[in-house]
Structure formats: C-alpha cells, structure tokens
Design a protein around this motif. Structure first.
Motif, PDB file in Angstrom:
ATOM      1  N   LEU A 514      12.853   7.144  -2.975  1.00 18.73           N
ATOM      2  CA  LEU A 514      12.118   8.171  -3.696  1.00 18.73           C
ATOM      3  C   LEU A 514      10.714   7.639  -3.950  1.00 18.73           C
ATOM      4  N   LEU A 515       9.689   8.445  -3.653  1.00 18.53           N
ATOM      5  CA  LEU A 515       8.313   7.985  -3.789  1.00 18.53           C
ATOM      6  C   LEU A 515       7.448   9.067  -4.431  1.00 18.53           C
ATOM      7  N   LYS A 516       6.795   8.717  -5.518  1.00 16.70           N
ATOM      8  CA  LYS A 516       5.858   9.632  -6.176  1.00 16.70           C
ATOM      9  C   LYS A 516       4.465   9.432  -5.608  1.00 16.70           C
ATOM     10  N   ASN A 517       3.688  10.500  -5.537  1.00 19.56           N
ATOM     11  CA  ASN A 517       2.461  10.465  -4.756  1.00 19.56           C
ATOM     12  C   ASN A 517       1.298   9.733  -5.410  1.00 19.56           C
ATOM     13  N   LYS A 518       1.459   9.212  -6.617  1.00 14.56           N
ATOM     14  CA  LYS A 518       0.372   8.438  -7.219  1.00 14.56           C
ATOM     15  C   LYS A 518       0.281   7.019  -6.641  1.00 14.56           C
ATOM     16  N   VAL A 519       1.356   6.563  -5.963  1.00 15.40           N
ATOM     17  CA  VAL A 519       1.329   5.255  -5.305  1.00 15.40           C
ATOM     18  C   VAL A 519       0.925   5.478  -3.855  1.00 15.40           C
ATOM     19  N   LYS A 520      -0.228   4.952  -3.478  1.00 19.84           N
ATOM     20  CA  LYS A 520      -0.766   5.144  -2.134  1.00 19.84           C
ATOM     21  C   LYS A 520      -0.749   3.842  -1.340  1.00 19.84           C
ATOM     22  N   GLY A 521      -0.476   3.959  -0.048  1.00 10.96           N
ATOM     23  CA  GLY A 521      -0.628   2.818   0.853  1.00 10.96           C
ATOM     24  C   GLY A 521       0.518   1.830   0.873  1.00 10.96           C
ATOM     25  N   LEU A 522       1.661   2.158   0.235  1.00 16.58           N
ATOM     26  CA  LEU A 522       2.798   1.239   0.256  1.00 16.58           C
ATOM     27  C   LEU A 522       3.453   1.282   1.631  1.00 16.58           C
ATOM     28  N   GLN A 523       3.631   0.125   2.259  1.00 12.74           N
ATOM     29  CA  GLN A 523       4.191   0.042   3.605  1.00 12.74           C
ATOM     30  C   GLN A 523       5.540  -0.644   3.614  1.00 12.74           C
ATOM     31  N   LEU A 524       6.441  -0.131   4.447  1.00 16.36           N
ATOM     32  CA  LEU A 524       7.644  -0.844   4.800  1.00 16.36           C
ATOM     33  C   LEU A 524       7.401  -1.530   6.131  1.00 16.36           C
ATOM     34  N   SER A 525       7.889  -2.750   6.281  1.00 18.13           N
ATOM     35  CA  SER A 525       7.717  -3.463   7.541  1.00 18.13           C
ATOM     36  C   SER A 525       8.315  -2.645   8.678  1.00 18.13           C
ATOM     37  N   PRO A 526       7.786  -2.764   9.882  1.00 16.76           N
ATOM     38  CA  PRO A 526       8.276  -1.940  10.987  1.00 16.76           C
ATOM     39  C   PRO A 526       9.706  -2.235  11.396  1.00 16.76           C
ATOM     40  N   TYR A 527      10.259  -3.370  10.947  1.00 11.99           N
ATOM     41  CA  TYR A 527      11.594  -3.751  11.394  1.00 11.99           C
ATOM     42  C   TYR A 527      12.612  -3.816  10.255  1.00 11.99           C
ATOM     43  N   GLY A 528      12.281  -3.288   9.094  1.00  9.66           N
ATOM     44  CA  GLY A 528      13.234  -3.353   8.003  1.00  9.66           C
ATOM     45  C   GLY A 528      12.683  -2.772   6.727  1.00  9.66           C
ATOM     46  N   THR A 529      13.018  -3.383   5.593  1.00 11.06           N
ATOM     47  CA  THR A 529      12.625  -2.833   4.301  1.00 11.06           C
ATOM     48  C   THR A 529      11.759  -3.765   3.471  1.00 11.06           C
ATOM     49  N   VAL A 530      11.241  -4.829   4.080  1.00 11.17           N
ATOM     50  CA  VAL A 530      10.282  -5.679   3.374  1.00 11.17           C
ATOM     51  C   VAL A 530       9.027  -4.858   3.104  1.00 11.17           C
ATOM     52  N   LEU A 531       8.493  -4.970   1.884  1.00 12.34           N
ATOM     53  CA  LEU A 531       7.338  -4.175   1.489  1.00 12.34           C
ATOM     54  C   LEU A 531       6.042  -4.962   1.582  1.00 12.34           C
ATOM     55  N   PHE A 532       4.994  -4.287   2.040  1.00 13.78           N
ATOM     56  CA  PHE A 532       3.659  -4.866   2.105  1.00 13.78           C
ATOM     57  C   PHE A 532       2.804  -4.217   1.016  1.00 13.78           C
ATOM     58  N   TYR A 533       2.222  -5.032   0.136  1.00 19.23           N
ATOM     59  CA  TYR A 533       1.410  -4.529  -0.978  1.00 19.23           C
ATOM     60  C   TYR A 533      -0.085  -4.511  -0.662  1.00 19.23           C
ATOM     61  N   ARG A 534      -0.469  -5.079   0.453  1.00 15.17           N
ATOM     62  CA  ARG A 534      -1.880  -5.267   0.769  1.00 15.17           C
ATOM     63  C   ARG A 534      -2.709  -3.989   0.618  1.00 15.17           C
ATOM     64  N   ASN A 535      -2.200  -2.859   1.071  1.00 18.22           N
ATOM     65  CA  ASN A 535      -2.964  -1.615   1.085  1.00 18.22           C
ATOM     66  C   ASN A 535      -2.626  -0.668  -0.066  1.00 18.22           C
ATOM     67  N   VAL A 536      -1.896  -1.145  -1.062  1.00 13.93           N
ATOM     68  CA  VAL A 536      -1.471  -0.289  -2.170  1.00 13.93           C
ATOM     69  C   VAL A 536      -2.611  -0.060  -3.160  1.00 13.93           C
ATOM     70  N   SER A 537      -2.695   1.175  -3.629  1.00 16.88           N
ATOM     71  CA  SER A 537      -3.585   1.499  -4.751  1.00 16.88           C
ATOM     72  C   SER A 537      -2.887   2.538  -5.610  1.00 16.88           C
ATOM     73  N   ILE A 538      -3.236   2.569  -6.885  1.00 17.78           N
ATOM     74  CA  ILE A 538      -2.665   3.535  -7.824  1.00 17.78           C
ATOM     75  C   ILE A 538      -3.718   4.592  -8.109  1.00 17.78           C
ATOM     76  N   LYS A 539      -3.425   5.834  -7.784  1.00 16.50           N
ATOM     77  CA  LYS A 539      -4.375   6.935  -7.976  1.00 16.50           C
ATOM     78  C   LYS A 539      -4.097   7.672  -9.290  1.00 16.50           C
TER      79      LYS A 539
END
Length: 539
Positions: A514-539
């Motif tokens: 479940l994802l609310k739209n105020k969190v932008k840029g959250l990535q799941l790795s292409p091969y699983g569910t590891v999360l990348f925070y590098r591009n995240v911003s809170i709008k």
C-alpha cells in the motif's frame, strides 16, 4: 566456503513497512515538509560488512549506504556510480574504470582503487568464508582462489593508479554492469577495516560508508537504527531525504493497521493481509523473481538420502500454498523463476525452455518415500523444519508441516522458528535438518540461481562433477554462444534439482504493498523487495 545467502534466505522479504514521520518545517527552501521517513522492517540487521551479509535487512542497509562502480538509476537500469567512466577491451574481458576523485568515505578518506582491490580479495579468500564469494566466479581466477588453489592476489583486479581500476573477466558476460551493482562488489576503507579487525561492520560506529546515507545508532543487536544523509557523499545535492528511522516490527498486522489509520504511508503486505487489503486505495501487487525454497543438511543421514529429498520436494500442494496462504506469487518447479531471464537469441523465457523439474506429484512422492524408508531402515522418521520467526515464514512452515505429515505416512515434522539472525547462524553451522528460506537474485541471468539461489552450502556439499563441468562450460566454452550456453545451463539445473533434488523449490514470490502518494521516488530493486531511498522525497 560456507554459504547462507541472503539473499536466501531472509524470509522477512515480504513484510517491510514504512511509516511517515510527523511533518514540520525544513531548513531547505525547496520544501515545507520535513524530509524524514520512518521505516518498520520485519527482521533484525545482522551485519554492515559487505563480505559477511546474507540477509535482506543487511542488504538493504548496504545498498543504501555503500556504492560500487555501478548503481541502479530511477528506472532500475545500471549506471556508473563510483566510477566516472569506463573503457572496455575489444575481447570484452578487460574493463578499465576511472574512479571519481571527489568520492569520499564518511570519515573523509578518499575512495581509491586500492579500496576495491582490498575488499574483493578479502571476499574471495577462503579463510574469510564469505557467503557471497561465489559471485566472483566470473572474475579471472575467482574460482581457483575461492577453492584454495590460488592466492587472492591473483584475482583479476588491479589498481593502476589512485583512481584507476582494472578488472579482468574469465570470459565475457552480458550482465557485467548489473553484477557490479551488487553489495559484494562494493569497496571497503582498508584503514578502517584493519583498525577494527573482526569487529568491523558489527556496529555503526565501527563502519564507514561511501553511499548516499550512513547508518547511525546501531550497536549490533538493537532493533532500532537510522539512515542519515551522508554529508561526504559526492552526489549529496541529489539526495532529498534527510533521515530514515528504522524499527523492527515482526507482526505484519501492526503495520497494516497503522496504514489503515493514516499512520503509514507505505506498507508491505503479507499472506492474509494481502487478501484483506487488496481493495484498499493504493494497493499494488506483482510477481517478482524471489523464490521460496527448502534446503537440506546433507551431513545428516536422513536428509542426505536422495529419495527422502525427492519425497519432500514433491509432497506438498504448491497451488494451494500460493492461493490459500500467500495470496500472491506463483508455483515454482525449478530453481530459476519465470519471467526473469530471457534467451538473447530467441527471446524465450528460461523457465519455459527448461520446463518443470520438481512438481507436486503425490504418487511419485510416496514412491520415493517408500524407497527412503527402506534405505534408512525406518518406518517412522522425525525431522525438524527450521524457519525464521516472521509471521509469513511461520505460516509457510506450518503449511509445509501439515502437507508433509499428511502425505507421507510415518513422517513427523517439528517446527523451529527463531529470529532471522539466529536462523542464519544455525544454517551456517549445520544446526538444521531442513531449512525454509527465500532468496532474490542480483542480476538477470539463470546462472545466478543455478550456482547460488540461496542454496545453503552448495559449494561445500554439492560436488557433482557433471554439474560443475556444465557450469564451467557455460562460463567459458559457451560464454559467447547464447544458444549453447542456454542449453548447458538447463542441463546443470536438471542435474541439481530434478536428478539430485539438492534443493526443493517451494514457490515464486510476489510483492503487495500500500502506497500513499505523498511519498515520491521510492524504488523496489528490480530483482526483489529491497528498497532504494536515494530518490525519495516527501511532498
């Protein structure tokens, strides 16, 4: 070498949750929101050492706080990261990198070519017993060094200067840039590693980082820590998020309830909660190349018996598991998942080409069970199934226990569910009969699963000559012949799974969140569910 992949193994993967912190004014003029995200994960972190990790929580920490030659961009495509440019030889075997001169460790030390050489040599040194050493099989002399036949100084990596690094492969590989995004290929600050010795990576204070974030407030055993923006990171201007607060919450229902009451902005869902929340606004679901599997301790008489392993592998209803327990994903009848790797010549899916290897087949399972009891000289057999103590792992363990005891008369299965860190240690130390775990790949090629795939002690205990020869042929003789290489890998998988049942495939995973739209840029790795925070911003 001991093997206990994270990969492989962390059964936590489907239960990560994210909690957005309270908003407030930020010093930056670009946003009125406080760029802080609070995260709940389902399992504890085991290590911050790139040479020792084997769990998903540790991997997620490493992939957000370290950086190698390449990283994944916002489209999950590999791009240069720690290196600013690369030249490739005409035979596609030698890569020469120019490192970024402005790259720094979090203590201010420059990131140099020697840091890569130091870390990689340690990774393949058999005395280090790294669970990820097999990832270096494609690097020149990687196999010989890992097997103790050659010194680690012979590995195909050289520092040609302070910021010039050369890597030599055994044979050309099409997935080199993807491979280099993985945590085993990150550098280490040699000065700091030598300072702390065996204590390096055991706490946040005994580790330095070269990625977009640093870890703080982790003492090695506590269940709360932080990722804080790295002020020394060469590309710090691109990082919007200031801080990520992490807390271990093993009960998935707690996360789901927090999202429902608007206290969560992102929540990974598991098992029954997927069905419960699938009509909720913000629900997303997809199949991913994550696998669930059972590994056997071949040092024990019962689980070393091939008929016993085959009976176990074919005695549980996979369709029912996916439909009634997991509520996501699909069945898996080989070690390589579907919709993951494709033949570069024909475009065909590997799993479709390879076909089914160990299916749910009750008639054959009972036949193998009878042979096992005959060879073992027992009518009744008791074994233990080891899992982690997360909700989904325990539920899957209970399902397997019920199916195996029902379908194999005379079999008694006891469950032992313990914290992930303890489960990893128990598996490494051969303190198990059968262990259930999950694993996600590092690059999109079948060999990643066939030669690794979370299969515990594969290098140590599975010494089938045909299997090893086939892998060697795929890596060398047929490296530039996609058709021959493909068929050779299929033969290797058949030997490993269908013929010898060294590992029992359980299911192919899916992710639901479940994802609310105020969190932008959250990535799941292409091969699983590891999360990348590098591009995240809170709008």
């Amino acid at each position: 070498m001991k093997r206990n992949k994270f990969w492989l193994l962390g059964t936590l993967i489907l239960t990560v949750t994210f909690i957005l912190s309270a908003c407030g004014n930020q010093n930056s003029s670009n946003s009125s929101n406080k760029q802080v995200l609070t995260v709940a994960t389902s399992a504890e972190m085991a290590t911050l050492s790139t040479t020792k990790y084997s769990d998903t929580t540790s991997l997620e920490a490493l992939q957000n706080t370290f950086e190698g030659l390449y990283r994944f961009n916002s489209q999950n495509k590999p791009v240069l990261a720690g290196a600013s440019k690369v030249s490739i030889s005409s035979n596609k075997k030698v890569y020469t990198f120019t490192l970024r001169k402005n790259a720094r460790w979090s203590n201010g030390d420059p990131v140099t070519a020697k840091d890569y050489v130091f870390a990689w040599r340690k990774m393949v040194d058999p005395t280090a017993a790294s669970p990820n050493s097999q990832r270096f099989e494609s690097i020149k002399n990687g196999v010989a060094i890992a097997s103790g036949k050659m010194a680690s100084t012979k590995l195909g990596i050289k520092a040609l200067g302070t910021y010039k690094l050369q890597i030599t492969l055994e044979s050309p590989i099409s997935y080199f840039s993807e491979l280099m995004t993985g945590a085993p290929f990150y550098p280490q600050d040699e000065k700091i590693v030598k300072k702390y010795g065996n204590q390096y990576g055991t706490t946040a204070k005994k580790t330095v980082f070269n990625g977009p974030f640093v870890v703080t407030n982790w003492n090695g055993t506590n269940l709360k820590w932080n990722y804080v923006k790295n002020k020394k990171y060469w590309d710090k201007k691109a990082i919007k998020l200031q801080k990520v607060n992490v807390q271990v919450i093993k009960d998935a229902s707690t996360a789901a309830n927090l999202y429902k009451t608007n206290k969560l902005d992102y929540a990974m869902l598991t098992t029954d909660y997927i069905k419960q929340y699938q009509k909720t606004s913000g629900f997303h679901s997809k199949t991913i190349p994550l696998i669930g599997y059972m590994s056997f301790n071949t040092h024990r008489k019962t689980t070393a018996n091939i008929h016993f392993r085959k009976a176990i592998a074919m005695a549980f209803n996979k369709e029912s598991l996916v439909k009634n327990v997991l509520h996501t994903g699909s069945t898996l009848n080989g070690i390589v998942p579907k919709n993951f790797a494709y033949n570069t010549t024909t475009g065909d899916d590997y799993r479709k080409d390879a076909g089914n290897m160990l299916t749910y087949n009750l008639k054959e399972a009972k036949k193998q069970w009878a042979e096992a009891r005959k060879e073992l000289g027992k009518r009744k057999i008791s074994i233990e199934l080891l899992t982690s103590d997360t909700t989904d792992s325990k539920q899957i363990g209970e399902y397997l226990q019920s199916q195996l005891e029902t379908n194999l008369p005379g079999l008694s299965v006891s469950l032992r569910s313990i914290p992930l860190k303890s489960r990893l240690a128990a598996t490494t130390d051969y303190d198990f009969d059968i262990v259930y775990g999950t694993w996600q790949p590092d690059y999109a090629d079948p060999v990643n699963f066939i030669s690794d795939g979370g299969q515990y002690h594969l290098d140590d205990d599975y010494n089938n000559r045909n299997f090893r020869n086939l892998l060697n042929e795929a890596a060398t003789k047929y490296a530039t012949n996609p058709t021959k290489r493909w068929s050779t890998l299929i033969k290797a998988e058949k030997q490993l799974i269908k013929t010898d049942a060294f590992t029992a495939p359980v299911y192919q995973g899916g992710t639901a969140y479940l994802l609310k739209n105020k969190v932008k840029g959250l990535q799941l790795s292409p091969y699983g569910t590891v999360l990348f925070y590098r591009n995240v911003s809170i709008k």
